[in-house]
Design a protein around this motif. Structure first.
Motif, PDB file in Angstrom:
ATOM      1  N   ALA A 191     -25.517 -27.718 -45.178  1.00  0.00           N
ATOM      2  CA  ALA A 191     -26.198 -26.749 -46.045  1.00  0.00           C
ATOM      3  C   ALA A 191     -26.872 -27.445 -47.227  1.00  0.00           C
ATOM      4  O   ALA A 191     -27.969 -27.056 -47.647  1.00  0.00           O
ATOM      5  N   ALA A 192     -26.249 -28.487 -47.765  1.00  0.00           N
ATOM      6  CA  ALA A 192     -26.832 -29.212 -48.901  1.00  0.00           C
ATOM      7  C   ALA A 192     -28.129 -29.906 -48.508  1.00  0.00           C
ATOM      8  O   ALA A 192     -29.099 -29.902 -49.276  1.00  0.00           O
ATOM      9  N   VAL A 193     -28.165 -30.489 -47.309  1.00  0.00           N
ATOM     10  CA  VAL A 193     -29.391 -31.149 -46.853  1.00  0.00           C
ATOM     11  C   VAL A 193     -30.483 -30.104 -46.624  1.00  0.00           C
ATOM     12  O   VAL A 193     -31.638 -30.303 -47.012  1.00  0.00           O
ATOM     13  N   VAL A 194     -30.132 -28.975 -46.025  1.00  0.00           N
ATOM     14  CA  VAL A 194     -31.112 -27.904 -45.806  1.00  0.00           C
ATOM     15  C   VAL A 194     -31.641 -27.404 -47.147  1.00  0.00           C
ATOM     16  O   VAL A 194     -32.854 -27.244 -47.327  1.00  0.00           O
ATOM     17  N   GLU A 195     -30.756 -27.168 -48.093  1.00  0.00           N
ATOM     18  CA  GLU A 195     -31.189 -26.700 -49.417  1.00  0.00           C
ATOM     19  C   GLU A 195     -32.114 -27.717 -50.078  1.00  0.00           C
ATOM     20  O   GLU A 195     -33.149 -27.360 -50.648  1.00  0.00           O
ATOM     21  N   PHE A 196     -31.769 -28.993 -49.982  1.00  0.00           N
ATOM     22  CA  PHE A 196     -32.622 -30.038 -50.523  1.00  0.00           C
ATOM     23  C   PHE A 196     -34.013 -29.980 -49.902  1.00  0.00           C
ATOM     24  O   PHE A 196     -35.028 -30.037 -50.598  1.00  0.00           O
ATOM     25  N   GLU A 197     -34.073 -29.850 -48.576  1.00  0.00           N
ATOM     26  CA  GLU A 197     -35.355 -29.820 -47.877  1.00  0.00           C
ATOM     27  C   GLU A 197     -36.171 -28.582 -48.252  1.00  0.00           C
ATOM     28  O   GLU A 197     -37.387 -28.661 -48.399  1.00  0.00           O
ATOM     29  N   PRO A 256     -40.838 -25.754 -50.270  1.00  0.00           N
ATOM     30  CA  PRO A 256     -40.495 -24.392 -49.860  1.00  0.00           C
ATOM     31  C   PRO A 256     -41.423 -23.789 -48.806  1.00  0.00           C
ATOM     32  O   PRO A 256     -41.023 -22.874 -48.084  1.00  0.00           O
ATOM     33  N   GLU A 257     -42.621 -24.292 -48.687  1.00  0.00           N
ATOM     34  CA  GLU A 257     -43.592 -23.735 -47.745  1.00  0.00           C
ATOM     35  C   GLU A 257     -43.478 -24.341 -46.346  1.00  0.00           C
ATOM     36  O   GLU A 257     -44.146 -23.877 -45.429  1.00  0.00           O
ATOM     37  N   ARG A 258     -42.656 -25.358 -46.185  1.00  0.00           N
ATOM     38  CA  ARG A 258     -42.506 -25.986 -44.868  1.00  0.00           C
ATOM     39  C   ARG A 258     -41.910 -25.014 -43.873  1.00  0.00           C
ATOM     40  O   ARG A 258     -40.999 -24.262 -44.199  1.00  0.00           O
ATOM     41  N   PRO A 259     -42.383 -25.029 -42.650  1.00  0.00           N
ATOM     42  CA  PRO A 259     -41.820 -24.160 -41.614  1.00  0.00           C
ATOM     43  C   PRO A 259     -40.342 -24.484 -41.362  1.00  0.00           C
ATOM     44  O   PRO A 259     -39.902 -25.620 -41.501  1.00  0.00           O
ATOM     45  N   GLU A 260     -39.614 -23.449 -40.971  1.00  0.00           N
ATOM     46  CA  GLU A 260     -38.177 -23.604 -40.755  1.00  0.00           C
ATOM     47  C   GLU A 260     -37.860 -24.624 -39.666  1.00  0.00           C
ATOM     48  O   GLU A 260     -36.868 -25.351 -39.760  1.00  0.00           O
ATOM     49  N   GLY A 261     -38.697 -24.705 -38.643  1.00  0.00           N
ATOM     50  CA  GLY A 261     -38.477 -25.673 -37.582  1.00  0.00           C
ATOM     51  C   GLY A 261     -38.550 -27.108 -38.077  1.00  0.00           C
ATOM     52  O   GLY A 261     -37.754 -27.959 -37.669  1.00  0.00           O
ATOM     53  N   ARG A 300     -32.563 -20.590 -41.955  1.00  0.00           N
ATOM     54  CA  ARG A 300     -32.782 -19.209 -42.395  1.00  0.00           C
ATOM     55  C   ARG A 300     -31.637 -18.721 -43.273  1.00  0.00           C
ATOM     56  O   ARG A 300     -31.857 -18.038 -44.273  1.00  0.00           O
ATOM     57  N   LYS A 301     -30.408 -19.077 -42.900  1.00  0.00           N
ATOM     58  CA  LYS A 301     -29.237 -18.661 -43.674  1.00  0.00           C
ATOM     59  C   LYS A 301     -29.281 -19.246 -45.088  1.00  0.00           C
ATOM     60  O   LYS A 301     -29.079 -18.520 -46.066  1.00  0.00           O
ATOM     61  N   VAL A 302     -29.567 -20.530 -45.201  1.00  0.00           N
ATOM     62  CA  VAL A 302     -29.631 -21.162 -46.520  1.00  0.00           C
ATOM     63  C   VAL A 302     -30.806 -20.613 -47.321  1.00  0.00           C
ATOM     64  O   VAL A 302     -30.684 -20.334 -48.514  1.00  0.00           O
TER      65      VAL A 302
END
Length: 101
Positions: A59-65, A70-75, A89-91
């Motif tokens: 979750a920390a890596v996802v939050e960092f990314e 913020p505009e980067r696609p989720e994939g 999506r959850k983060v």
């Protein structure tokens, strides 16, 4: 990690492209910045079990990314963080909820 420029090619005080420079003049590559985000999250969480630590790391890596772009696609974020789109999506939802409230 230590990295050096070939003398004369780049200003010795400048960070390499896409690296972050902190207040003390240290330069951090993207991988190091991700790891620092994980270390901060784990330190703030306190004593956790192995499974909870693994989830928090992800979750920390996802939050960092997400915060990095913020505009980067989720994939793309999921690939960079080595996780699923559902985890991204959850983060993202948690971040939106925490900023709204």
């Amino acid at each position: 990690m230590t990295s050096r420029w070939v003398h004369g090619l780049v200003d010795d005080a400048a960070a390499p492209p896409n690296w972050l420079t902190d207040d003390e003049g240290n330069h951090f590559c993207l991988a190091c910045r991700r790891e620092r985000a994980v270390e901060i999250a784990l330190a703030e969480a306190g004593d956790l079990g192995t499974e909870a630590r693994a989830k928090l790391r992800s979750a920390a890596v996802v939050e960092f990314e997400i915060e990095r772009d913020p505009e980067r696609p989720e994939g793309e974020i999921a690939r960079a963080a080595h996780t699923s789109i559902g985890a991204v999506r959850k983060v993202r939802k948690q971040l939106e909820d925490s900023s709204a409230g």
